[in-house]
Design an enzyme around this catalytic site. Structure first.
Site, PDB file in Angstrom:
ATOM      1  N   LYS A 166       0.815  -1.219   0.000  1.00 26.40           N
ATOM      2  CA  LYS A 166       0.000   0.000   0.000  1.00 26.40           C
ATOM      3  C   LYS A 166       0.851   1.272   0.000  1.00 26.40           C
ATOM      4  O   LYS A 166       2.054   1.222   0.285  1.00 26.40           O
ATOM      5  CB  LYS A 166      -0.939  -0.047   1.211  1.00 26.40           C
ATOM      6  CG  LYS A 166      -1.964  -1.196   1.148  1.00 26.40           C
ATOM      7  CD  LYS A 166      -2.937  -1.159   2.328  1.00 26.40           C
ATOM      8  CE  LYS A 166      -3.978  -2.265   2.233  1.00 26.40           C
ATOM      9  NZ  LYS A 166      -4.978  -2.196   3.345  1.00 26.40           N
ATOM     10  N   TYR A 195     -12.758  -2.383  -3.718  1.00 31.97           N
ATOM     11  CA  TYR A 195     -13.241  -2.483  -2.335  1.00 31.97           C
ATOM     12  C   TYR A 195     -14.762  -2.339  -2.256  1.00 31.97           C
ATOM     13  O   TYR A 195     -15.286  -1.962  -1.201  1.00 31.97           O
ATOM     14  CB  TYR A 195     -12.568  -1.411  -1.466  1.00 31.97           C
ATOM     15  CG  TYR A 195     -11.178  -1.764  -0.980  1.00 31.97           C
ATOM     16  CD1 TYR A 195     -10.912  -2.956  -0.310  1.00 31.97           C
ATOM     17  CD2 TYR A 195     -10.117  -0.864  -1.165  1.00 31.97           C
ATOM     18  CE1 TYR A 195      -9.638  -3.261   0.146  1.00 31.97           C
ATOM     19  CE2 TYR A 195      -8.837  -1.163  -0.697  1.00 31.97           C
ATOM     20  CZ  TYR A 195      -8.605  -2.360  -0.040  1.00 31.97           C
ATOM     21  OH  TYR A 195      -7.343  -2.654   0.432  1.00 31.97           O
ATOM     22  N   PHE A 205     -15.486   3.622   7.041  1.00 29.21           N
ATOM     23  CA  PHE A 205     -14.118   3.986   6.653  1.00 29.21           C
ATOM     24  C   PHE A 205     -13.897   3.935   5.140  1.00 29.21           C
ATOM     25  O   PHE A 205     -12.774   4.132   4.671  1.00 29.21           O
ATOM     26  CB  PHE A 205     -13.108   3.079   7.362  1.00 29.21           C
ATOM     27  CG  PHE A 205     -13.299   1.597   7.101  1.00 29.21           C
ATOM     28  CD1 PHE A 205     -12.827   1.008   5.936  1.00 29.21           C
ATOM     29  CD2 PHE A 205     -13.948   0.807   8.028  1.00 29.21           C
ATOM     30  CE1 PHE A 205     -13.002  -0.349   5.698  1.00 29.21           C
ATOM     31  CE2 PHE A 205     -14.120  -0.567   7.796  1.00 29.21           C
ATOM     32  CZ  PHE A 205     -13.646  -1.133   6.627  1.00 29.21           C
ATOM     33  N   ARG A 255      -2.255 -14.454   4.444  1.00 31.42           N
ATOM     34  CA  ARG A 255      -2.942 -13.842   5.598  1.00 31.42           C
ATOM     35  C   ARG A 255      -2.121 -14.048   6.873  1.00 31.42           C
ATOM     36  O   ARG A 255      -2.039 -13.153   7.714  1.00 31.42           O
ATOM     37  CB  ARG A 255      -4.351 -14.425   5.767  1.00 31.42           C
ATOM     38  CG  ARG A 255      -5.315 -14.171   4.608  1.00 31.42           C
ATOM     39  CD  ARG A 255      -5.716 -12.739   4.382  1.00 31.42           C
ATOM     40  NE  ARG A 255      -6.346 -12.099   5.501  1.00 31.42           N
ATOM     41  CZ  ARG A 255      -7.105 -10.989   5.409  1.00 31.42           C
ATOM     42  NH1 ARG A 255      -7.343 -10.431   4.219  1.00 31.42           N
ATOM     43  NH2 ARG A 255      -7.603 -10.435   6.461  1.00 31.42           N
ATOM     44  N   THR A 305      -5.603  -7.174  10.656  1.00 29.33           N
ATOM     45  CA  THR A 305      -5.856  -5.894   9.988  1.00 29.33           C
ATOM     46  C   THR A 305      -5.247  -4.721  10.758  1.00 29.33           C
ATOM     47  O   THR A 305      -4.654  -3.819  10.166  1.00 29.33           O
ATOM     48  CB  THR A 305      -7.384  -5.688   9.839  1.00 29.33           C
ATOM     49  OG1 THR A 305      -7.942  -6.825   9.172  1.00 29.33           O
ATOM     50  CG2 THR A 305      -7.681  -4.428   9.041  1.00 29.33           C
ATOM     51  N   ARG A 333       2.342  -6.600   8.873  1.00 27.98           N
ATOM     52  CA  ARG A 333       1.623  -5.433   9.393  1.00 27.98           C
ATOM     53  C   ARG A 333       2.183  -4.980  10.736  1.00 27.98           C
ATOM     54  O   ARG A 333       2.202  -3.786  11.036  1.00 27.98           O
ATOM     55  CB  ARG A 333       0.132  -5.737   9.468  1.00 27.98           C
ATOM     56  CG  ARG A 333      -0.527  -5.649   8.080  1.00 27.98           C
ATOM     57  CD  ARG A 333      -1.904  -6.216   8.065  1.00 27.98           C
ATOM     58  NE  ARG A 333      -2.639  -5.823   6.863  1.00 27.98           N
ATOM     59  CZ  ARG A 333      -3.817  -6.353   6.530  1.00 27.98           C
ATOM     60  NH1 ARG A 333      -4.388  -7.281   7.295  1.00 27.98           N
ATOM     61  NH2 ARG A 333      -4.432  -5.943   5.435  1.00 27.98           N
TER      62      ARG A 333
HETATM   63  P1  ADP Z   1      -8.142  -6.870   5.604  1.00 26.02           P
HETATM   64  O1  ADP Z   1      -7.326  -5.953   4.723  1.00 26.02           O
HETATM   65  O2  ADP Z   1      -7.349  -7.358   6.783  1.00 26.02           O
HETATM   66  O3  ADP Z   1      -8.808  -7.985   4.836  1.00 26.02           O
HETATM   67  P2  ADP Z   1     -10.751  -5.578   5.697  1.00 26.02           P
HETATM   68  O4  ADP Z   1     -11.063  -6.336   4.449  1.00 26.02           O
HETATM   69  O5  ADP Z   1     -11.707  -5.679   6.837  1.00 26.02           O
HETATM   70  O6  ADP Z   1      -9.296  -5.980   6.265  1.00 26.02           O
HETATM   71  O7  ADP Z   1     -10.597  -4.034   5.376  1.00 26.02           O
HETATM   72  C1  ADP Z   1      -9.968  -3.607   4.182  1.00 26.02           C
HETATM   73  C2  ADP Z   1      -9.041  -2.464   4.507  1.00 26.02           C
HETATM   74  O8  ADP Z   1      -9.826  -1.360   4.994  1.00 26.02           O
HETATM   75  C3  ADP Z   1      -8.041  -2.712   5.634  1.00 26.02           C
HETATM   76  O9  ADP Z   1      -6.881  -3.429   5.212  1.00 26.02           O
HETATM   77  C4  ADP Z   1      -7.718  -1.311   6.085  1.00 26.02           C
HETATM   78  O10 ADP Z   1      -6.804  -0.671   5.195  1.00 26.02           O
HETATM   79  C5  ADP Z   1      -9.082  -0.636   5.966  1.00 26.02           C
HETATM   80  N1  ADP Z   1      -9.810  -0.686   7.244  1.00 26.02           N
HETATM   81  C6  ADP Z   1     -10.380  -1.763   7.818  1.00 26.02           C
HETATM   82  N2  ADP Z   1     -10.978  -1.454   8.981  1.00 26.02           N
HETATM   83  C7  ADP Z   1     -10.781  -0.114   9.158  1.00 26.02           C
HETATM   84  C8  ADP Z   1     -11.142   0.826  10.176  1.00 26.02           C
HETATM   85  N3  ADP Z   1     -11.838   0.448  11.247  1.00 26.02           N
HETATM   86  N4  ADP Z   1     -10.768   2.119  10.018  1.00 26.02           N
HETATM   87  C9  ADP Z   1     -10.077   2.510   8.931  1.00 26.02           C
HETATM   88  N5  ADP Z   1      -9.695   1.679   7.928  1.00 26.02           N
HETATM   89  C10 ADP Z   1     -10.032   0.386   8.043  1.00 26.02           C
HETATM   90 MG    MG Z   2     -10.260  -7.911   3.369  1.00 23.77          MG
END
Ligand code: ADP
Ligand code: MG
Length: 139
Positions: free
Chosen positions: A11, A51, A59, A87, A93, A104
């Site tokens: 990122k 996304y 968010f 993962r 996350t 991370r």
């Molecule tokens: P992951 O990337 O671990 O699969 P998610 O799919 O839940 O997590 O979320 C996608 C992305 O959105 C995260 O990697 C992070 O960059 C962002 N994100 C997730 N939760 C939050 C939050 N509570 N506040 C801000 N950004 C978030």
């Molecule tokens: Mg995800």
């Protein structure tokens, strides 16, 4: 276990900190094969599509702004059990909750700016690799 594909995105926060080399080396050391790799500045519509599953989340706007603020590194990866292994390697996350030694934990700043993306299922691994790479790009 079978060979799978997964998409990793290094990122903008990690690229800004010049950590893309260290993260790529970690992925290679973990046994991932790089099928395709490209630096890109993702457009707003492109990241909103990527996304889309999160579009109702509070968010979402912050996430899309973050992911388009600078270049990312897109990586189509292959390995035995690639989705779960990536993962495990990237960790939770929220970097504050990620296990010691995960990408991370090492390179993320907060739950939003967490250095890397990893696909979350076999199906999404294939879909997400296809979102950024055509079949001809995968070698
Ligand atoms: P992951 O990337 O671990 O699969 P998610 O799919 O839940 O997590 O979320 C996608 C992305 O959105 C995260 O990697 C992070 O960059 C962002 N994100 C997730 N939760 C939050 C939050 N509570 N506040 C801000 N950004 C978030
Ligand atoms: Mg995800």
């Amino acid at each position: 276990m079978t060979t799978q594909r997964t998409l990793c995105i290094i990122k903008p926060d990690a690229v800004e900190r010049r950590q893309q080399g260290a993260i790529l080396q970690r992925l290679l050391d973990e046994g991932f094969r790089v099928l395709a790799m490209r630096q890109a500045l993702i457009s707003r519509p492109q990241i909103e599509g990527f996304y889309a599953v999160h579009r109702e989340r509070p968010f979402f706007n912050e996430l899309c702004t973050f992911m388009t603020r600078g270049p990312v590194i897109l990586l189509a990866l292959e390995r035995e059990d690639a989705v779960q292994h990536l993962r495990n390697v990237i960790g939770a996350t929220d970097p504050a909750k990620a296990a010691a030694g995960t990408v991370r934990k090492l390179y993320g700043s907060n739950v939003g700016e967490n250095a890397v993306h990893g696909s979350d299922s076999d199906e999404n691994g294939r879909i997400e690799c296809g979102y950024y790479f055509s079949g001809m790009d995968l070698v």
